[in-house]
Design a protein around this motif. Structure first.
Motif, PDB file in Angstrom:
ATOM      1  N   ILE A 174     107.565  73.382  40.026  1.00 22.57           N
ATOM      2  CA  ILE A 174     108.739  74.213  40.332  1.00 22.57           C
ATOM      3  C   ILE A 174     109.388  73.818  41.654  1.00 22.57           C
ATOM      4  N   LEU A 175     108.745  72.918  42.391  1.00 22.48           N
ATOM      5  CA  LEU A 175     109.268  72.467  43.676  1.00 22.48           C
ATOM      6  C   LEU A 175     109.995  71.142  43.478  1.00 22.48           C
ATOM      7  N   LYS A 176     111.152  71.009  44.088  1.00 20.69           N
ATOM      8  CA  LYS A 176     111.880  69.751  43.995  1.00 20.69           C
ATOM      9  C   LYS A 176     111.075  68.632  44.656  1.00 20.69           C
ATOM     10  N   GLU A 177     111.278  67.404  44.166  1.00 24.06           N
ATOM     11  CA  GLU A 177     110.558  66.269  44.737  1.00 24.06           C
ATOM     12  C   GLU A 177     110.943  66.078  46.196  1.00 24.06           C
ATOM     13  N   GLY A 178     109.939  65.804  47.010  1.00 22.23           N
ATOM     14  CA  GLY A 178     110.178  65.591  48.429  1.00 22.23           C
ATOM     15  C   GLY A 178     110.426  66.850  49.214  1.00 22.23           C
ATOM     16  N   CYS A 179     110.136  68.010  48.622  1.00 23.47           N
ATOM     17  CA  CYS A 179     110.363  69.290  49.311  1.00 23.47           C
ATOM     18  C   CYS A 179     109.043  69.911  49.754  1.00 23.47           C
ATOM     19  N   TYR A 180     109.098  71.132  50.261  1.00 25.45           N
ATOM     20  CA  TYR A 180     108.008  71.612  51.098  1.00 25.45           C
ATOM     21  C   TYR A 180     107.275  72.857  50.565  1.00 25.45           C
ATOM     22  N   LEU A 181     106.000  72.905  50.927  1.00 30.81           N
ATOM     23  CA  LEU A 181     105.117  74.034  50.643  1.00 30.81           C
ATOM     24  C   LEU A 181     104.497  74.457  51.966  1.00 30.81           C
ATOM     25  N   ILE A 182     104.691  75.719  52.343  1.00 33.61           N
ATOM     26  CA  ILE A 182     104.127  76.241  53.591  1.00 33.61           C
ATOM     27  C   ILE A 182     103.188  77.391  53.253  1.00 33.61           C
ATOM     28  N   LEU A 183     101.943  77.274  53.710  1.00 35.73           N
ATOM     29  CA  LEU A 183     100.928  78.270  53.391  1.00 35.73           C
ATOM     30  C   LEU A 183     100.271  78.813  54.652  1.00 35.73           C
ATOM     31  N   GLU A 184     100.083  80.124  54.690  1.00 38.43           N
ATOM     32  CA  GLU A 184      99.224  80.685  55.723  1.00 38.43           C
ATOM     33  C   GLU A 184      97.777  80.456  55.309  1.00 38.43           C
ATOM     34  N   ALA A 185      96.945  80.120  56.273  1.00 37.29           N
ATOM     35  CA  ALA A 185      95.550  79.803  55.966  1.00 37.29           C
ATOM     36  C   ALA A 185      94.593  80.642  56.791  1.00 37.29           C
ATOM     37  N   GLY A 186      93.557  81.147  56.130  1.00 37.77           N
ATOM     38  CA  GLY A 186      92.453  81.758  56.838  1.00 37.77           C
ATOM     39  C   GLY A 186      91.459  80.692  57.243  1.00 37.77           C
TER      40      GLY A 186
END
Length: 274
Positions: free
Chosen positions: A226-238
């Motif tokens: 569902i994410l365009k190629e070359g685009c971003y995923l930002i996650l909060e991490a424990g």
């Protein structure tokens, strides 16, 4: 008048095991009476009705009900968001997700983003305010989340630039960014949390499964479609290291950067789709 030192004289009562700090006393009394700081500091006494209102709120707080639930708002990125039972209370550590987004996009960037597990909507609404040309898709399955997300979209006048959704079409690459603060506390650790958290906040927003990684696995699995190629995923991490290990099992993403929280722990992780 220093309010915190005049509680008994003013008729404000606390139990022997009171969990209050001075600032909370001030906030609660101000909230109970609808007074500004300057108005409150000029008061020499309260009426019996005012004392009743104050002591009612104090009892709730002494039962460990979160202050944010009592007052109905929580601060996030310098703004007050409406919150209540059934909603995860925004944390200042989560503000690192906004800072991470600012590392990628300029203020005038035009982009679509998905806030996966929107809750109160604090992340999505903040991004809409910080990036005036952005559009938000806000994903959640909780009725309480939909209720408060709607309230906060209207509160900040950004409703027309957002769409609340309860499911995803997994074959459409429409997002320039996916951002999420997923549940990441291991199931066995929930019982060890503060009473304010374990007894009041929704367990579905806290429990990340046996190792805390359930939702990260789900997000990595579906984000690539569902994410365009070359685009971003930002996650909060424990646990940033564990999340990084998950990423190595899926070659669809590369690690870009991380943002540290106030305790100097890696909190926001930035990935880029290949």
């Amino acid at each position: 008048m220093q309010l915190e030192f005049k509680c008994e004289e003013l008729g404000i009562k606390f139990s022997d095991s009171s969990i209050f700090n001075k600032q909370e006393i001030f906030w609660l009394v101000s909230y109970a009476l609808g007074l500004t700081t300057s108005q409150l500091m000029t008061r020499e006494k309260f009426s019996s009705d005012e004392n009743s209102k104050i002591n009612s709120l104090i009892k709730r707080r002494e039962a460990h009900e979160p202050l944010q639930y009592i007052m109905g708002v929580a601060d996030f990125y310098g703004r007050d968001f409406e919150v209540g039972p059934g909603i995860l209370i925004p944390r200042h550590d989560t503000e690192t997700l906004i800072d991470a987004t600012k590392k990628i996009f300029s203020p005038d960037s035009k982009f679509n983003f998905l806030d996966w597990g929107t809750g109160s909507g604090c992340i999505a609404v903040t991004l809409l305010l910080e990036f005036q040309n952005s559009f938000a898709y806000m994903l959640d399955t909780s009725p309480a989340a939909f209720n408060y997300a709607e309230k906060n979209l209207s509160r900040f006048d950004v409703r027309e630039r957002a769409k609340l959704i309860s499911s995803l079409k997994l074959d459409e690459r429409i997002f320039d960014l996916i951002i999420s603060n997923p549940p990441y506390i291991p199931s066995g650790e929930i019982q060890n949390l503060m009473p304010e958290v374990k007894n009041y906040e929704p367990v579905l927003a806290l429990d990340g499964g046996e190792d805390g990684m359930n939702f990260y696995k789900l997000i990595f699995k579906h984000a690539k479609s569902i994410l365009k190629e070359g685009c971003y995923l930002i996650l909060e991490a424990g646990d940033a290291e564990q999340v990084q290990k998950l990423k190595t099992l899926d070659k669809s993403f590369i690690f870009v950067n991380q943002i540290l929280d106030s305790g100097n722990f890696p909190r926001a992780l930035i990935f880029k789709s290949r």
